[in-house]
Design an enzyme around this catalytic site. Sequence first.
Site, PDB file in Angstrom:
ATOM      1  N   SER A 214     -33.140  37.910  -8.175  1.00 22.49           N
ATOM      2  CA  SER A 214     -32.447  39.065  -8.742  1.00 22.49           C
ATOM      3  C   SER A 214     -32.692  39.251 -10.233  1.00 22.49           C
ATOM      4  O   SER A 214     -32.518  40.352 -10.753  1.00 22.49           O
ATOM      5  CB  SER A 214     -30.950  38.954  -8.471  1.00 22.49           C
ATOM      6  OG  SER A 214     -30.442  37.753  -9.001  1.00 22.49           O
TER       7      SER A 214
ATOM      8  N   GLU B  18     -18.232  46.352 -17.603  1.00 26.71           N
ATOM      9  CA  GLU B  18     -17.923  44.935 -17.750  1.00 26.71           C
ATOM     10  C   GLU B  18     -19.231  44.175 -17.598  1.00 26.71           C
ATOM     11  O   GLU B  18     -20.166  44.669 -16.977  1.00 26.71           O
ATOM     12  CB  GLU B  18     -16.942  44.491 -16.653  1.00 26.71           C
ATOM     13  CG  GLU B  18     -17.584  44.149 -15.295  1.00 26.71           C
ATOM     14  CD  GLU B  18     -18.237  45.338 -14.598  1.00 26.71           C
ATOM     15  OE1 GLU B  18     -17.892  46.481 -14.921  1.00 26.71           O
ATOM     16  OE2 GLU B  18     -19.101  45.104 -13.719  1.00 26.71           O
TER      17      GLU B  18
ATOM     18  N   LYS C 245     -29.957  44.933 -11.869  1.00 24.20           N
ATOM     19  CA  LYS C 245     -28.834  45.738 -12.342  1.00 24.20           C
ATOM     20  C   LYS C 245     -29.265  47.139 -12.764  1.00 24.20           C
ATOM     21  O   LYS C 245     -28.485  48.086 -12.705  1.00 24.20           O
ATOM     22  CB  LYS C 245     -28.133  45.036 -13.512  1.00 24.20           C
ATOM     23  CG  LYS C 245     -27.453  43.724 -13.132  1.00 24.20           C
ATOM     24  CD  LYS C 245     -26.253  43.933 -12.238  1.00 24.20           C
ATOM     25  CE  LYS C 245     -25.483  42.646 -11.988  1.00 24.20           C
ATOM     26  NZ  LYS C 245     -24.417  42.823 -10.979  1.00 24.20           N
TER      27      LYS C 245
END
Lengths: 277, 414
Positions: free
Chosen positions: B395, B134, B112
């Site tokens: 991830s 969010e 991210k």
Amino acid sequence: MSTESSVEEEVWDKGPVDERGLLVEPTLRAARDSGRKLLVGYVTGGLPGWIDHLAAMVDAGADAVEVGIPFSDPVMDGPTIQEASLRALQAGATPPSILEELRAVDIPVPLVAMTYYNVVARAGHRRFARLLVEGGVRGAIVPDLPLEESPEWERAARVGGVETTLLVAPVTPDDRLAEICARSHGFVYGVNLMGVTGERASLADSAGILARRLKAATDLPVVMGFGISGPAQAVDAAADADGVVVASALMRLALGGARPAEVGAAVAAVRAALDGS
Amino acid sequence: MSTTQPGLPTQHGPSTQQGVPPVRMAEPGAGGRFGDFGGRYLPESLVPACLELEAAFRRAWNDEAFKGRYHALLSDYAGRPTPVTACDRLSEELGVRVLLKREDLTHTGSHKINNVIGQALLTVDMGKGRMVAETGAGQHGVATATAAALFGLECVVYMGELDTERQELNVFRMELLGAEVRPVTSGSRTLKDAVNEALRDWVATVGNTHYCLGSVMGPHPYPWLVREFQRIVGEEAREQCRALLAGKDPDLVVACVGGGSNAAGTFAGFVETGAQLVGVEAAGGAAMARGIPGVLHGMRSYLLQDEWGQILEAESISAGLDYPGIGPEHAYLGSSGRARYTTAEDAEVLDALQLLARTEGIIPALEPAHALAWLARACRSGEVPAGSTVMVTLSGRGDKDAEQVMGVLKGNRS
């Protein structure tokens, strides 16, 4: 622009449409041209007792009423209309159930559906337009369908006899504002403020500025909405425009268990203030 | 849709399709379309902000100085490049050669950060002083709070109340970083509702606020912009795989998909190779497998919805995959056949998490454990032939999930 599915056309083009309901634009223009400020009410379709609330708003002097077709994820709505939508959905409301209820009554003012695009798209454009017209609803507002995405629906609505009203925001630049006014039907909806629906303590400065820009750009009725919580704000918002939408303030009463007469009294108070202004 | 396609599909390298232009992950078409998907379905109040963002991104992404700042932060601050790890013991266990792209080793512990650094730079370039975001699992929220601290921006993160409970540690991390976390109590109280609230905030604050969207979803330009900021994952991995595989590309490239940002970044690096691309959704949030095209959060894509268009609630053990939609470019890659999308169940995800921990000494987050879970099942069933080479994007790391996993595993044992 993609064409609509043949399946949808097969199913929904059969048989004559039972056209009901008053057209929005001629009715509002006539009222506006007679010197009257326009008052548009709002009710969430499918809330228990909603038809009685709708009738009370009309009896109290609403010139038109928006009928919310509830959606699970109403991103342009504040807590009041979110709650109303949720309760209507929990009560089992669907587009056909709401429009079926409307078929059973005669409402002497124009009705305008207010919903989100996924509800329209899932039903299918032609089918949705037909559902509206057969329920006596001749206008539609789909706030998450901006200019670039709306032509397909606008065309299906026009063919089906539904007037699509587009929204203008305080941040809309002049060229977009002109195009929105040119493509809007029924009236043009001016959004008073940057934010979601819901009552505010005072009317935003952006409301008057936008109303004057709209009046300078179009002969369509200009109706301002968002954040109008009572008679005084309605008078302020209508000063530079042709009228106002009052929504969350009425739904707050309905959600709180108010009887139709009490909702009607709130509408009558706004009506009296607008007529006296 | 390609989800029911058995076995390995044919190769889709650029040279193998005749008469059909190869699928590329380039700039989307007019209006932000990926085939029939994408678009910009937003209230008029937010359209000018999206046009401004699109212009700012287009300018930045063609500006070597901007790219230089972005890459410098990724290397000096976020710890890129991340390695590709060849997993010998796991490979032996599964009978295929497994390579892991180690996004778990970045600063903040997941991919991210790549997107957030890019968007924070854009926020500053647009002259805005506040970001809203969010978050589901909390990884995007933590990354946004991190970048906000780094750039001195105000930061508000919307998080479903249910997710604030199962990711309590991430809530605290965001607060430590100076962000305000606002629990969302509407709807399913998960990621979908956090997006609704972030949009409601943005429409009221857009003059000074950038919405730092965390996945390849939402209105144009977000699906494109976030994929481009995540492209580095796939581009690094492709070259690293070639170094490990004597110049060859892997047979399969696998990534988990919620909105689909790590998968989009990964696939962007491999879409023009012959590798088969596989996205793995949570079975409880499988928009590609069980969804119907519709419009939510500004985009047209596959959505879990009922017959009248009401959005259904996703249900998954993983807060990060608990979303009833999927990014529009994935909808396009899936419907065009270039990628296939499949699912993993909660129970096999927990098994896969433990398998990687025990064989490789790596505790994955629950989200990429979905990719591993599908791989383990597909290897056992023979769907992925023995001896294949498989690149999986890991991830994020599993620290954030340790408490939740402990609860489930100890609960099961007692």
